[in-house]
Design an enzyme around this catalytic site. Structure first.
Site, PDB file in Angstrom:
ATOM      1  N   GLU A  85     -14.700  10.368 100.548  1.00 65.61           N
ATOM      2  CA  GLU A  85     -15.050   8.940  99.909  1.00 65.61           C
ATOM      3  C   GLU A  85     -16.708   8.871  99.928  1.00 65.61           C
ATOM      4  O   GLU A  85     -17.337   8.441  99.087  1.00 65.61           O
ATOM      5  CB  GLU A  85     -14.409   7.879 100.854  1.00 65.61           C
ATOM      6  N   HIS A 145     -15.102  12.297  92.811  1.00 64.90           N
ATOM      7  CA  HIS A 145     -13.755  13.085  93.212  1.00 64.90           C
ATOM      8  C   HIS A 145     -13.448  14.270  92.616  1.00 64.90           C
ATOM      9  O   HIS A 145     -13.221  15.396  93.094  1.00 64.90           O
ATOM     10  CB  HIS A 145     -12.707  12.308  93.392  1.00 64.90           C
ATOM     11  N   HIS A 193     -17.788   6.759  90.869  1.00 68.57           N
ATOM     12  CA  HIS A 193     -17.199   7.246  92.158  1.00 68.57           C
ATOM     13  C   HIS A 193     -15.844   8.294  91.859  1.00 68.57           C
ATOM     14  O   HIS A 193     -15.968   9.279  92.606  1.00 68.57           O
ATOM     15  CB  HIS A 193     -17.027   6.210  93.029  1.00 68.57           C
ATOM     16  N   GLU A 194     -15.240   7.698  91.092  1.00 69.99           N
ATOM     17  CA  GLU A 194     -13.946   8.552  90.804  1.00 69.99           C
ATOM     18  C   GLU A 194     -14.252   9.927  90.008  1.00 69.99           C
ATOM     19  O   GLU A 194     -13.605  10.833  90.413  1.00 69.99           O
ATOM     20  CB  GLU A 194     -13.013   7.834  89.660  1.00 69.99           C
TER      21      GLU A 194
END
Ligand SMILES: [Zn+2]
Length: 413
Positions: A350, A276, A272-273
């Site tokens: 997100e 970004h 997930h990071e």
């Protein structure tokens, strides 16, 4: 007194949203959300809702006290008297400005101190999060105060030098100076500032480090080293993030996260990071905030030079530093209206990072990692939709888990 009306109205609206959220929690706090049956029990949910209630009430109290004191200081004449007193200290614009803003920043530190203490030693303590001692708390407080004093000294003195040097174009020079300062702090913070508060050591789990590097490499990101920080010395909250500008990253994992999540879940959180970074959320947000900052500083420049400014707060005369502080206060009121748009953009990022992670790892691993993080951090599973829309930088964990578990989890954004 248009400014006073806005100063009363807008923070009251914010307080109302917080109260609505607390009432919503009181009525729904005991309902296990759909998809969480069998994952959390009534006792855990009770603890999560109680924590959300306590932190919500403390947040409301701190908001009300801070706003009341600010309004009293500005409209009750205290700031004007302080400004006149500073004018006797020195005739130099720079010395006046530095004294003025140091005093104001220390007042803010003093106002927030009791709330910080209640948060650490009452609420966090009650829920088992607080691992900080009184000694560590005061050591952190002293370091934070010293750091903020240095920042105020540097920013104010350099900013006012630019104002003196170029009365017509200081707004663009100050913006450029703040930009350079921010980038410099971002570059040196991991090496100079973070070690003041946390001890970073290389990750001791070699296999996990290899997995993390392989995962990052599969997306074209090169990981320099993976570190763990001793966050558990202060708090039981869990987290993980990537740092570093440019293509080579450092991965920071809280030791609390390493304890609570299994390998697949840690990799899913990092996927997930990585999302970004790959989707350029950080650089897009940076560019957008800089454009907003330039607009805000130009607006402040026009506002500061406006001769009707002192009458807005019922003052006869305002020095330049006081005009700047009134402009900052007005800016904070404008940001009340801007904040929901920025939060909506953050939530969109997100969702996009979750979608990115789905392509790299098992969505169920991210879902179970998010649930563990939510339970571990005692997240509020029942925020009011209005509160989420206004305050939340992340979509609710319930909505994220539901989407990760659905067959077609991709979001059309
Ligand atoms: Zn995220």
């Amino acid at each position: 007194m248009l400014l006073l009306d806005l100063a009363l109205l807008l923070p009251s609206l914010e307080a109302a949203i917080r109260i609505i959220n607390l009432r919503y929690l009181r009525y729904h706090g005991n309902e296990i959300p759909s998809g969480f049956e069998g994952v959390i029990d009534a006792t855990t949910l009770g603890r999560m809702s109680a924590y959300a209630g306590d932190t919500g009430r403390l947040g409301l109290a701190s908001h009300l006290v801070a706003q009341a004191l600010i309004i009293l200081a500005i409209f009750g004449g205290a700031l004007e008297r302080y400004d006149q007193w500073i004018a006797h200290v020195s005739h130099s614009l720079i010395i006046q400005g530095v004294c003025f803003f140091l005093g104001v920043s220390w007042c803010f530190v003093l106002i927030s101190l009791p709330f910080g203490m209640v948060s650490s030693f009452v609420i966090e303590q009650r829920f088992g999060f607080n691992h900080t001692t009184k000694g560590l708390f005061w050591a952190d407080f002293a370091k934070g105060l010293l750091l903020s004093t240095v920042f105020v000294l540097v920013l104010t003195s350099c900013g006012l030098c630019l104002v003196k040097w170029s009365p017509q174009f200081w707004w663009v020079l100050v913006w450029l100076f703040f930009l350079v300062f921010e980038v410099t702090v971002t570059l040196v913070a991991p090496r100079l500032i973070e070690p003041l508060f946390m001890k970073t050591t290389p990750l001791e789990r070699e296999e996990l480090e290899a997995d993390i590097c392989a995962l990052a490499k599969s997306t074209g990101v090169k990981v320099d080293r993976v570190f763990q920080v001793d966050a558990s010395r202060r708090s039981g909250h869990t987290n993980a993030y990537f740092t570093g500008l440019g293509p080579v990253k450092r991965v920071i994992l809280f030791d609390t996260l390493l304890e609570k999540l299994d390998r697949a879940e840690i990799l899913a959180v990092l996927a997930h990071e990585l999302g970004h970074w790959k989707l350029r959320h950080i650089s897009k947000s940076f560019v957008m905030f800089q454009a907003l900052a330039l607009g805000a500083i130009y607006g402040a420049y026009r506002f500061i030079n406006w001769e009707g400014l002192p009458s807005l707060i019922g003052a006869a005369h305002c020095s330049f530093p006081m005009r700047v502080s009134i402009a900052m206060f007005t800016g904070s009121l404008v940001s009340v209206c801007l904040s929901p748009c920025l939060k909506a953009l953050s939530r969109r990022h997100e969702w996009q990072a979750d979608n990115f992670a789905r392509g790299l790892v098992e969505p169920s691993a991210l879902a179970s990692g998010l649930i563990k993080l939510a339970v571990d951090n005692l997240a509020n599973l029942h925020p009011h939709p209005l509160y989420s829309a206004y305050y939340a930088s992340h979509p609710t964990v319930v909505a994220r888990v539901a989407r990760l578990r659905s067959h077609d989890g991709t979001v059309g954004i």
